[in-house]
Motif scaffolding. Structure first.
Motif, short mmCIF file in Angstrom:
data_model
loop_
_atom_site.label_atom_id
_atom_site.label_comp_id
_atom_site.label_asym_id
_atom_site.label_seq_id
_atom_site.Cartn_x
_atom_site.Cartn_y
_atom_site.Cartn_z
N ARG A 109 33.51 45.46 117.07
CA ARG A 109 32.77 44.85 115.96
C ARG A 109 31.48 44.18 116.45
NH1 ARG A 109 35.78 43.85 111.24
NH2 ARG A 109 38.01 44.37 111.41
N GLY A 110 30.55 43.99 115.51
CA GLY A 110 29.35 43.23 115.79
C GLY A 110 28.16 44.08 116.17
N GLU A 111 27.10 43.41 116.60
CA GLU A 111 25.86 44.06 117.00
C GLU A 111 25.40 43.52 118.36
OE1 GLU A 111 24.50 46.48 115.31
OE2 GLU A 111 25.80 46.32 113.55
N GLY A 112 24.66 44.33 119.08
CA GLY A 112 24.00 43.88 120.29
C GLY A 112 24.91 43.14 121.25
N GLU A 114 26.98 40.82 120.76
CA GLU A 114 28.36 40.66 120.28
C GLU A 114 29.21 41.84 120.72
OE1 GLU A 114 27.46 38.23 116.13
OE2 GLU A 114 27.50 40.42 116.16
N ARG A 115 28.63 43.02 120.67
CA ARG A 115 29.34 44.21 121.14
C ARG A 115 29.56 44.15 122.65
NH1 ARG A 115 26.77 49.55 118.17
NH2 ARG A 115 27.61 49.16 116.06
#
Length: 296
Positions: A109-112, A114-115
């Motif tokens: 989950r998440g972006e950038g 966070e991933r």
């Protein structure tokens, strides 16, 4: 014109076939490995892998708990009529295949950042796992080939992409790759391994050629340089799951691309696991109505 539905179904079927079924050349390679392996424990491992493959094929279970990342290769005939939605159709087929298999939930989950940190956990839906960028080749005729390769994480940990100095002798490059593969085989765990190699001019090209080697490779047809790498790995004595003696590598696949005037060659090695390459192809014919054929 081939429809989006036909293309989606073909991508789904190729993913499931790749994930659950040994090809004939894999079965033959394991049968030959059983004849060569001198360790009773190593023979037991090879027998269990073949039994696992039989159950997976009959029940349509994944060959491995690490169900892998889908890599899609499209070979598009010059007489094939498709719409611009072909990539969306393939993506939908991959999602359907991952849910039907089912694939192991691995999408983060998440972006950038966070991933990268995996701080938000993972999606429960296997269909959220994105395929790697699609590779496209142009071929002649009125067929569309959709190939799916499922690539697990262990081989990525042991892989390597680096420059090799050839010193005006191609054997130097092959021998260096053999040393890489031999060194990594003891740490892979799920042997017998399959060294898969691309040799090109840039890191991108070498990696693309490595994928092409996995796409085209056949255990029943081994070139002299493929046999050399296999021999070097087998000489380690690691054996199946580290318990054997004779069969550490099942075979090797090498794809050599264009070369530039330089003292180095860029080499990309993926040390495939005992189920590699998990690969299947579905062929569609553009005959006006676009009837599909069974997986091959």
């Amino acid at each position: 014109m081939l429809t989006s539905e036909e293309i989606s179904i073909a991508a789904r079927d190729a993913l499931i076939q790749a994930s659950t079924t040994f090809r004939p050349d894999q079965v033959e390679a394991y049968q030959q490995a059983l004849e060569r392996e001198t360790s009773p424990r190593g023979r037991w491992v090879l027998e269990q892998i073949l039994k696992n493959a039989k159950v997976a094929r009959e029940k349509k279970y994944p060959l491995c708990d690490d169900t892998g990342i889908p890599h899609v290769v499209l070979e598009i005939g010059d007489q094939v009529r498709i719409s611009g939605k072909v990539f969306q159709a393939v993506a939908e087929g991959i999602r359907e295949g991952l849910r039907a298999l089912p694939g192991r939930p691995m999408a983060v989950r998440g972006e950038g950042m966070e991933r990268l940190g995996q701080v938000l956990g993972m999606y429960d839906d296997p269909g959220m796992l994105e395929a790697a960028p699609v590779t496209v080749y142009s071929i002649s005729g009125n067929i569309l080939k959709i190939t799916v390769l499922m690539l697990g994480g262990g081989p990525e940990i042991r892989g390597k992409t680096m420059r090799v100095f050839h010193r005006h002798r191609g054997e130097n490059v092959i021998e260096e790759v053999g040393r890489w593969a031999a060194e990594a085989s003891a740490a892979l765990g799920c042997t017998p391994c399959v060294p898969i190699v691309g040799i090109g001019r840039t890191q991108y090209e070498a990696a693309a050629l490595q994928l092409a080697a996995a796409l085209e490779g056949d255990f029943t047809r081994q070139s002299p340089w493929e046999a050399k790498i296999t021999e070097m790995v087998n000489n380690t004595g690691v054996g199946p799951l580290g318990l054997g003696r004779s069969v550490t590598a099942l075979g090797s696949f090498v794809k050599i691309g264009p070369a530039r005037a330089s003292g180095v060659r860029i080499v990309s090695l993926r040390l495939g696991c005992c189920f590699d390459p998990r690969r299947a192809t579905v062929v569609l014919k553009d005959e006006g109505e676009g009837n599909g054929e069974a997986p091959v």
